[in-house]
Design a protein around this motif. Structure first.
Motif, PDB file in Angstrom:
ATOM      1  N   GLY A  31       0.787  -1.236   0.000  1.00 28.28           N
ATOM      2  CA  GLY A  31       0.000   0.000   0.000  1.00 28.28           C
ATOM      3  C   GLY A  31       0.821   1.288   0.000  1.00 28.28           C
ATOM      4  N   LYS A  32       2.046   1.243  -0.513  1.00 27.67           N
ATOM      5  CA  LYS A  32       2.884   2.442  -0.541  1.00 27.67           C
ATOM      6  C   LYS A  32       2.255   3.537  -1.419  1.00 27.67           C
ATOM      7  N   SER A  33       1.855   3.147  -2.638  1.00 24.99           N
ATOM      8  CA  SER A  33       1.265   4.150  -3.540  1.00 24.99           C
ATOM      9  C   SER A  33      -0.050   4.660  -2.971  1.00 24.99           C
TER      10      SER A  33
ATOM     11  N   SER B 207      -8.027   2.653  -7.507  1.00 27.11           N
ATOM     12  CA  SER B 207      -7.412   1.358  -7.727  1.00 27.11           C
ATOM     13  C   SER B 207      -6.073   1.568  -8.437  1.00 27.11           C
ATOM     14  N   LEU B 208      -5.011   1.069  -7.834  1.00 33.11           N
ATOM     15  CA  LEU B 208      -3.686   1.378  -8.362  1.00 33.11           C
ATOM     16  C   LEU B 208      -3.015   0.163  -8.978  1.00 33.11           C
ATOM     17  N   ALA B 209      -2.342   0.387 -10.104  1.00 36.43           N
ATOM     18  CA  ALA B 209      -1.520  -0.673 -10.698  1.00 36.43           C
ATOM     19  C   ALA B 209      -0.186  -0.673  -9.962  1.00 36.43           C
ATOM     20  N   PRO B 210       0.523  -1.809  -9.952  1.00 38.82           N
ATOM     21  CA  PRO B 210       1.846  -1.821  -9.308  1.00 38.82           C
ATOM     22  C   PRO B 210       2.747  -0.733  -9.890  1.00 38.82           C
ATOM     23  N   THR B 211       3.555  -0.133  -9.020  1.00 33.75           N
ATOM     24  CA  THR B 211       4.465   0.922  -9.470  1.00 33.75           C
ATOM     25  C   THR B 211       5.546   0.329 -10.363  1.00 33.75           C
ATOM     26  N   ILE B 212       5.827   1.036 -11.458  1.00 33.88           N
ATOM     27  CA  ILE B 212       6.918   0.630 -12.347  1.00 33.88           C
ATOM     28  C   ILE B 212       8.098   1.519 -11.986  1.00 33.88           C
TER      29      ILE B 212
ATOM     30  N   THR C 221       8.637   3.883  -4.359  1.00 34.14           N
ATOM     31  CA  THR C 221       9.428   2.901  -5.117  1.00 34.14           C
ATOM     32  C   THR C 221       8.617   1.631  -5.367  1.00 34.14           C
ATOM     33  N   ALA C 222       8.965   0.927  -6.417  1.00 27.72           N
ATOM     34  CA  ALA C 222       8.282  -0.329  -6.723  1.00 27.72           C
ATOM     35  C   ALA C 222       8.749  -1.413  -5.752  1.00 27.72           C
ATOM     36  N   GLY C 223       7.789  -2.182  -5.225  1.00 27.66           N
ATOM     37  CA  GLY C 223       8.155  -3.254  -4.306  1.00 27.66           C
ATOM     38  C   GLY C 223       8.619  -4.509  -5.016  1.00 27.66           C
ATOM     39  N   GLN C 224       8.252  -4.627  -6.295  1.00 25.80           N
ATOM     40  CA  GLN C 224       8.587  -5.849  -7.020  1.00 25.80           C
ATOM     41  C   GLN C 224      10.095  -5.982  -7.198  1.00 25.80           C
TER      42      GLN C 224
ATOM     43  N   ASN D  35       0.394  -1.039   7.490  1.00 20.11           N
ATOM     44  CA  ASN D  35      -0.793  -0.527   6.781  1.00 20.11           C
ATOM     45  C   ASN D  35      -1.919  -1.580   6.753  1.00 20.11           C
ATOM     46  N   LYS D  36      -3.121  -1.126   6.408  1.00 15.95           N
ATOM     47  CA  LYS D  36      -4.347  -1.928   6.239  1.00 15.95           C
ATOM     48  C   LYS D  36      -4.960  -2.347   7.575  1.00 15.95           C
ATOM     49  N   VAL D  37      -4.877  -1.493   8.599  1.00 18.79           N
ATOM     50  CA  VAL D  37      -5.490  -1.845   9.891  1.00 18.79           C
ATOM     51  C   VAL D  37      -7.017  -1.889   9.816  1.00 18.79           C
ATOM     52  N   ASP D  38      -7.587  -1.424   8.692  1.00 18.81           N
ATOM     53  CA  ASP D  38      -9.048  -1.551   8.518  1.00 18.81           C
ATOM     54  C   ASP D  38      -9.450  -3.018   8.356  1.00 18.81           C
ATOM     55  N   MET D  39      -8.484  -3.891   8.021  1.00 17.97           N
ATOM     56  CA  MET D  39      -8.784  -5.325   7.850  1.00 17.97           C
ATOM     57  C   MET D  39      -8.429  -6.094   9.134  1.00 17.97           C
ATOM     58  N   GLU D  40      -8.952  -5.631  10.234  1.00 20.21           N
ATOM     59  CA  GLU D  40      -8.595  -6.148  11.556  1.00 20.21           C
ATOM     60  C   GLU D  40      -8.809  -7.664  11.672  1.00 20.21           C
TER      61      GLU D  40
ATOM     62  N   CYS E  17      -1.552   2.176  10.313  1.00 23.64           N
ATOM     63  CA  CYS E  17      -2.442   3.096   9.597  1.00 23.64           C
ATOM     64  C   CYS E  17      -3.318   2.357   8.579  1.00 23.64           C
ATOM     65  N   SER E  18      -4.218   3.107   7.978  1.00 21.83           N
ATOM     66  CA  SER E  18      -5.012   2.582   6.873  1.00 21.83           C
ATOM     67  C   SER E  18      -5.099   3.638   5.787  1.00 21.83           C
ATOM     68  N   ALA E  19      -4.509   3.323   4.640  1.00 16.98           N
ATOM     69  CA  ALA E  19      -4.594   4.259   3.510  1.00 16.98           C
ATOM     70  C   ALA E  19      -6.039   4.310   3.022  1.00 16.98           C
TER      71      ALA E  19
HETATM   72  P1  GTP Z   1       3.851  -1.798  -5.567  1.00 17.88           P
HETATM   73  O1  GTP Z   1       3.640  -0.566  -6.382  1.00 17.88           O
HETATM   74  O2  GTP Z   1       3.743  -3.057  -6.393  1.00 17.88           O
HETATM   75  O3  GTP Z   1       5.118  -1.762  -4.785  1.00 17.88           O
HETATM   76  O4  GTP Z   1       2.610  -1.861  -4.492  1.00 17.88           O
HETATM   77  P2  GTP Z   1       2.204  -0.799  -3.377  1.00 17.88           P
HETATM   78  O5  GTP Z   1       2.911  -1.107  -2.101  1.00 17.88           O
HETATM   79  O6  GTP Z   1       2.367   0.589  -3.894  1.00 17.88           O
HETATM   80  O7  GTP Z   1       0.647  -1.122  -3.115  1.00 17.88           O
HETATM   81  P3  GTP Z   1      -0.650  -0.338  -3.660  1.00 17.88           P
HETATM   82  O8  GTP Z   1      -0.746   1.022  -3.055  1.00 17.88           O
HETATM   83  O9  GTP Z   1      -0.665  -0.456  -5.136  1.00 17.88           O
HETATM   84  O10 GTP Z   1      -1.815  -1.215  -2.992  1.00 17.88           O
HETATM   85  C1  GTP Z   1      -1.968  -2.612  -3.243  1.00 17.88           C
HETATM   86  C2  GTP Z   1      -3.424  -2.992  -2.976  1.00 17.88           C
HETATM   87  O11 GTP Z   1      -3.754  -2.826  -1.601  1.00 17.88           O
HETATM   88  C3  GTP Z   1      -4.448  -2.153  -3.770  1.00 17.88           C
HETATM   89  O12 GTP Z   1      -5.479  -3.009  -4.196  1.00 17.88           O
HETATM   90  C4  GTP Z   1      -4.964  -1.160  -2.731  1.00 17.88           C
HETATM   91  O13 GTP Z   1      -6.279  -0.725  -3.007  1.00 17.88           O
HETATM   92  C5  GTP Z   1      -4.909  -2.010  -1.443  1.00 17.88           C
HETATM   93  N1  GTP Z   1      -4.726  -1.163  -0.243  1.00 17.88           N
HETATM   94  C6  GTP Z   1      -3.784  -0.220  -0.040  1.00 17.88           C
HETATM   95  N2  GTP Z   1      -3.906   0.325   1.178  1.00 17.88           N
HETATM   96  C7  GTP Z   1      -4.947  -0.298   1.782  1.00 17.88           C
HETATM   97  C8  GTP Z   1      -5.565  -0.169   3.076  1.00 17.88           C
HETATM   98  O14 GTP Z   1      -5.201   0.622   3.946  1.00 17.88           O
HETATM   99  N3  GTP Z   1      -6.608  -1.036   3.348  1.00 17.88           N
HETATM  100  C9  GTP Z   1      -7.058  -1.937   2.417  1.00 17.88           C
HETATM  101  N4  GTP Z   1      -8.078  -2.723   2.783  1.00 17.88           N
HETATM  102  N5  GTP Z   1      -6.513  -2.063   1.199  1.00 17.88           N
HETATM  103  C10 GTP Z   1      -5.472  -1.265   0.886  1.00 17.88           C
END
Ligand code: GTP
Length: 205
Positions: free
Chosen positions: A22-24, A37-42, A65-68, A124-129, A153-155
């Motif tokens: 969830g970096k982006s 909705s985000l595509a993986p970072t290039i 940065t890209a995680g891949q 990240n993603k604490v909304d998915m408890e 946190c939760s983006a």
């Molecule tokens: P790379 O660019 O490949 O390095 O990935 P990234 O770390 O940037 O992840 P990205 O932001 O693309 O998110 C990946 C997926 O997780 C997407 O489907 C987002 O919608 C989802 N996501 C990101 N943050 C959250 C969050 O806080 N909660 C939930 N439930 N989903 C999230």
């Protein structure tokens, strides 16, 4: 202080961590309060955000940065000059947490050029408890071990997103060596930005 559009300090912040943590999304939530909705970072992307912390106007250039793994060699050069690094993991995917130690902390050690660079661990993603796989206590313990700040946190729900960047910026302001010329700081009214100080304008390298 405070001509329109001016700032007191400019900081370079880096977001790192496994693909999909969830970096982006964190960056987008912070800079535009949205989560599309985000595509993986290039490779690498960046955004600029101005904010005021402790009475100082700051310009943050935040590099996403890209995680891949296939982009790893490309992203290593972006560590140079960063005053703050945010190491992100997904609280619902345990391997993204263990990779902070196995992969990302090692990258920071190898490539970071500022010895006093401030690091922050973000779960990240604490909304998915209900799907949580890493406890808050484990996150905190790892952060202490690596001398990092820590936040969950939760983006998606914008929980603690601003706080991440504000706490990091506050800590950078507290570190005199990071405020010196040459750690890519630009002090308003003292140094004029040269064209090459700006990242490329297409936002992607
Ligand atoms: P790379 O660019 O490949 O390095 O990935 P990234 O770390 O940037 O992840 P990205 O932001 O693309 O998110 C990946 C997926 O997780 C997407 O489907 C987002 O919608 C989802 N996501 C990101 N943050 C959250 C969050 O806080 N909660 C939930 N439930 N989903 C999230």
């Amino acid at each position: 202080m405070g001509s329109a559009g001016g700032y007191d300090f400019s900081f370079k912040i880096l977001l790192i961590g496994d693909s999909g943590v969830g970096k982006s999304s964190l960056l987008l939530s912070f800079t535009s309060h949205s989560l599309e909705s985000l595509a993986p970072t290039i490779g690498v992307d960046f955004k600029i955000k101005q904010l005021t912390v402790a009475g100082k106007k700051l310009k943050l250039t935040i590099w996403d940065t890209a995680g891949q793994e296939r982009f790893r060699t490309l992203t290593s050069s972006y560590y140079r000059g960063a005053q703050g690094i945010i190491l992100v993991y997904d609280v619902t995917r345990r391997e993204t947490f263990t990779n902070l130690t196995d992969v990302w902390a090692k990258e920071v050690e190898l490539y970071s050029t500022n010895q006093d660079c401030i690091k922050m661990l973000v779960g990240n993603k604490v909304d998915m408890e209900s799907e949580r796989a890493v406890t808050r206590e484990e996150g905190l313990a790892l952060a202490q071990e690596h001398k990092c700040l820590f936040l969950e946190c939760s983006a998606k729900n914008s929980i603690n997103v601003e706080k991440c960047f504000e706490e990091l910026a506050l800590k950078i302001l507290d570190m005199p060596s990071l405020l010196e010329e040459g750690s890519t700081l630009v002090k308003r009214n003292i140094l004029k930005q040269k064209p090459e100080d700006h990242p490329p304008t297409n936002g992607c390298c």
